[in-house]
Design a protein around this motif. Structure first.
Motif, short mmCIF file in Angstrom:
data_model
loop_
_atom_site.label_atom_id
_atom_site.label_comp_id
_atom_site.label_asym_id
_atom_site.label_seq_id
_atom_site.Cartn_x
_atom_site.Cartn_y
_atom_site.Cartn_z
N ARG A 1 -1.43 8.75 -6.60
CA ARG A 1 -1.53 9.15 -5.34
C ARG A 1 -0.69 10.41 -5.02
N ILE A 2 -1.30 11.40 -4.51
CA ILE A 2 -0.22 12.63 -4.43
C ILE A 2 -0.51 13.02 -2.85
N VAL B 1 3.37 -2.31 3.86
CA VAL B 1 4.22 -1.44 3.80
C VAL B 1 5.87 -2.08 3.20
N LEU B 2 6.36 -1.32 2.38
CA LEU B 2 7.65 -1.85 1.45
C LEU B 2 8.67 -0.87 2.08
N VAL B 3 9.57 -1.09 2.64
CA VAL B 3 10.60 -0.23 3.23
C VAL B 3 12.06 -0.21 2.42
N VAL B 4 12.54 0.49 1.84
CA VAL B 4 13.79 0.78 1.23
C VAL B 4 14.81 1.06 2.39
N ASP B 5 15.64 0.25 2.90
CA ASP B 5 16.31 0.51 4.06
C ASP B 5 17.76 1.31 3.73
N GLU B 6 17.40 2.85 4.18
CA GLU B 6 18.39 3.69 3.97
C GLU B 6 18.89 4.11 5.41
N SER B 7 18.57 3.33 6.40
CA SER B 7 19.13 3.71 7.71
C SER B 7 20.58 4.11 7.98
N ASP C 1 0.80 -1.14 0.17
CA ASP C 1 0.18 0.05 -0.09
C ASP C 1 0.82 1.36 0.08
N GLN C 2 2.14 1.13 0.71
CA GLN C 2 2.90 2.35 0.53
C GLN C 2 4.27 1.94 0.54
N VAL C 3 5.27 2.54 -0.14
CA VAL C 3 6.73 2.32 -0.02
C VAL C 3 7.11 3.68 0.66
N LEU C 4 8.10 3.16 1.65
CA LEU C 4 8.91 4.17 2.42
C LEU C 4 10.21 4.15 2.03
N VAL C 5 10.97 5.35 1.85
CA VAL C 5 12.32 5.33 1.52
C VAL C 5 13.18 6.51 2.40
N GLY C 6 14.30 6.44 2.43
CA GLY C 6 15.15 7.40 3.05
C GLY C 6 15.42 8.78 2.44
N TYR D 1 12.98 1.57 12.95
CA TYR D 1 11.73 1.53 13.97
C TYR D 1 10.62 2.02 13.44
N THR D 2 10.86 3.31 13.07
CA THR D 2 9.53 4.28 12.75
C THR D 2 9.05 3.59 11.38
N ALA D 3 9.93 3.30 10.58
CA ALA D 3 9.36 2.66 9.29
C ALA D 3 8.67 1.36 9.28
N ILE D 4 9.08 0.74 10.22
CA ILE D 4 8.44 -0.62 10.38
C ILE D 4 6.94 -0.62 11.13
N THR D 5 7.00 0.46 11.86
CA THR D 5 5.71 0.60 12.75
C THR D 5 4.73 1.33 11.75
N ARG D 6 5.01 2.00 10.69
CA ARG D 6 3.95 2.50 9.87
C ARG D 6 3.22 1.17 9.26
N ALA D 7 3.55 -0.06 9.62
CA ALA D 7 2.72 -1.06 9.02
C ALA D 7 1.78 -1.74 9.81
N ALA D 8 0.42 -1.94 9.45
CA ALA D 8 -0.28 -2.47 10.42
C ALA D 8 -0.35 -4.05 10.20
N GLN D 9 -0.03 -4.71 9.19
CA GLN D 9 -0.18 -6.36 9.08
C GLN D 9 1.02 -6.74 8.52
N ARG D 10 1.63 -6.10 7.65
CA ARG D 10 2.91 -6.72 7.01
C ARG D 10 4.03 -5.66 6.53
N VAL D 11 5.30 -5.94 6.80
CA VAL D 11 6.34 -5.11 6.36
C VAL D 11 7.50 -5.84 5.74
N VAL D 12 7.84 -5.39 4.77
CA VAL D 12 9.07 -6.10 4.12
C VAL D 12 10.14 -5.00 3.84
#
Length: 437
Positions: free
Chosen positions: A280-281, A376-382, A247-252, A416-427
């Motif tokens: 989506r905007i 949520v899909l997270v591109v890890d740029e931590s 549903d959403q892609v998160l990046v750094g 941690y912030t990126a992961i907790t944006r997901a309610a059901q699944r995070v990759v």
């Protein structure tokens, strides 16, 4: 929910007692109940409302967060903006109505009353902030439960407090520090901190992963995420087919964000710098007249201007749908959809009822604060934020060990912030190279 249906841990019982005493004492207007993911802040808040026997209001900064509250049984939860602010259009309409009455009124006393009312409405139009609702439900309300408080800045906090309503603030101190003027409520010591994770919460791989990241010790290069936990966790890469599942892609970084936006729009069959149905905007800045706030998301339902647009057109009118399912017309600067420099231009040009927006198929983790999506899909740029923290610590004269600890904490809080944006699944994919070409 009643006290007999939920068994609370001692730490939670202590919170219930503290909050009950606070509410009945008439002392401080604000109570800060902070807790980590899985500690049951929302469940606890709902129980307390039931126990107090009051009609409380529920609100959050973003529409997504308000939706999550409603899904957890907090009926009527809405955004802060819809709760306490009114669109400029309503003020203009009222001003027009008052002016029409003044034009036909002949009694001097009545004309003076109307003139004063017109002056009040005109003053509202010239305020740099959102206009407070005169009919807000907060007027006379006994309690407001405010979730995801990290994004609430001084101006909005002052407006909330001006209603005199008691506010129970829910927040997570392990998340990233707020940006862009946020943090009025979260940048303070909690009145009570929940640290015990519920057993039921640990049934969720998202909570397990978030907890593992939060507890990861300095020196752990994986930040507590070595691999998969069910259908969630860290993977080397994802395919084009898999990207569409989220549903959403998160990046750094903004560079990665635009790479992901181009990829995701292509997969949707969307092309070019003009938003199209299905896009989506997201708002880039607050705009009183456009009735939009920074971070607010919309789905484009149709483009209202004739297509193709003339080459010299610098804006576009869209029919959009917000998180509550409400449809509205939104005029935005086209520059915001062309890239990073265009986004800067759109924010600089922001004026009147024209909004500064950009594509939201991918957003930064910082921009995601206060929101939540199912998948949520997270591109890890931590590592980028970890390195920046280490450099800053070294410039400040810290020891290598202290600089390493600062680096770990920065990367840890980002992930941690990126992961907790997901309610059901995070990759989580290890780097932007894990995105499909």
């Amino acid at each position: 929910m009643t006290a007999t249906t939920v068994e609370f841990a001692p730490q939670q019982v202590e919170a219930i007692d503290k909050i009950t005493d606070w509410f009945r004492s008439g002392d401080s207007q604000v109570f800060r109940l902070f807790g980590y993911a899985g500690t049951g802040k929302t469940t606890l808040a709902r129980h307390i409302v039931d126990q107090l026997g009051v009609t409380a209001l529920f609100a959050a900064f973003t529409g997504k967060a308000a939706y999550v509250l409603r899904s957890k049984g907090c009926d009527g939860a809405q955004t802060i903006h819809s709760l306490i602010y009114q669109p400029v259009e309503k003020v203009r309409k009222k001003l027009e109505q008052l002016q029409a009455l003044l034009d036909i009124e002949t009694d001097p006393d009545e004309r003076e009353i109307l003139a004063r009312a017109i002056a009040v409405e005109e003053e509202k139009l010239h305020t740099p902030d959102f206009i407070l609702r005169e009919d807000s439900l907060l007027l006379g309300a006994p309690l407001l439960v405010l979730d995801e408080v990290s994004m609430v800045g001084h101006r909005i906090a002052a407006d909330l407090l001006s209603f005199g309503c008691k506010i129970l603030c829910l927040g997570d101190p392990a998340q990233l520090p707020p940006v862009d003027g946020g943090g009025y409520f979260i940048n303070a010591d909690p009145d009570h901190l929940l640290t015990e994770i519920h057993r039921s919460a640990l049934d969720s791989p998202v909570t397990r992963l978030a907890t593992s990241v939060r507890k990861s010790p300095p020196g752990d290069r994986t930040l507590g995420m070595a691999g998969l936990d069910g259908d969630s966790g860290r993977v080397p890469a994802v395919t084009r087919q898999h990207v569409a599942e989220f549903d959403q892609v998160l990046v750094g970084t903004n560079k990665t964000r635009w790479k992901a936006i181009h990829l995701l729009r292509t997969l949707q069959g969307l092309h070019g710098p003009v938003p199209q149905p299905g896009d989506r905007i997201i708002g880039l800045a607050n705009s009183t007249e456009a009735d939009i706030f920074n971070g607010q998301q919309f789905i484009v339902r149709s483009v209202l201007d004739q297509q193709p647009l003339p080459a010299d057109t610098d804006r576009v009118r869209l029919l959009v749908e917000d998180d509550s399912g409400t449809h509205r017309t939104l005029t935005t600067w086209l520059a915001g959809f062309t890239g990073q420099e265009g986004e800067k231009l759109a924010k600089r040009e922001g004026r009147g009822n024209i909004a500064a927006c950009t594509f939201a198929q991918a957003i930064t983790c910082h921009k995601s604060q206060g929101s939540q999506w199912d998948r949520v899909l997270v591109v890890d740029e931590s590592h980028i934020f970890a390195r920046a923290a280490a450099d800053e610590a070294q410039r400040a004269g810290c020891t290598p060990d202290a600089a390493g600890a600062a680096a770990h904490l920065a990367g840890q809080r980002w992930l941690y912030t990126a992961i907790t944006r997901a309610a059901q699944r995070v990759v989580v994919i290890a780097s932007p190279r894990g995105l499909p070409a």
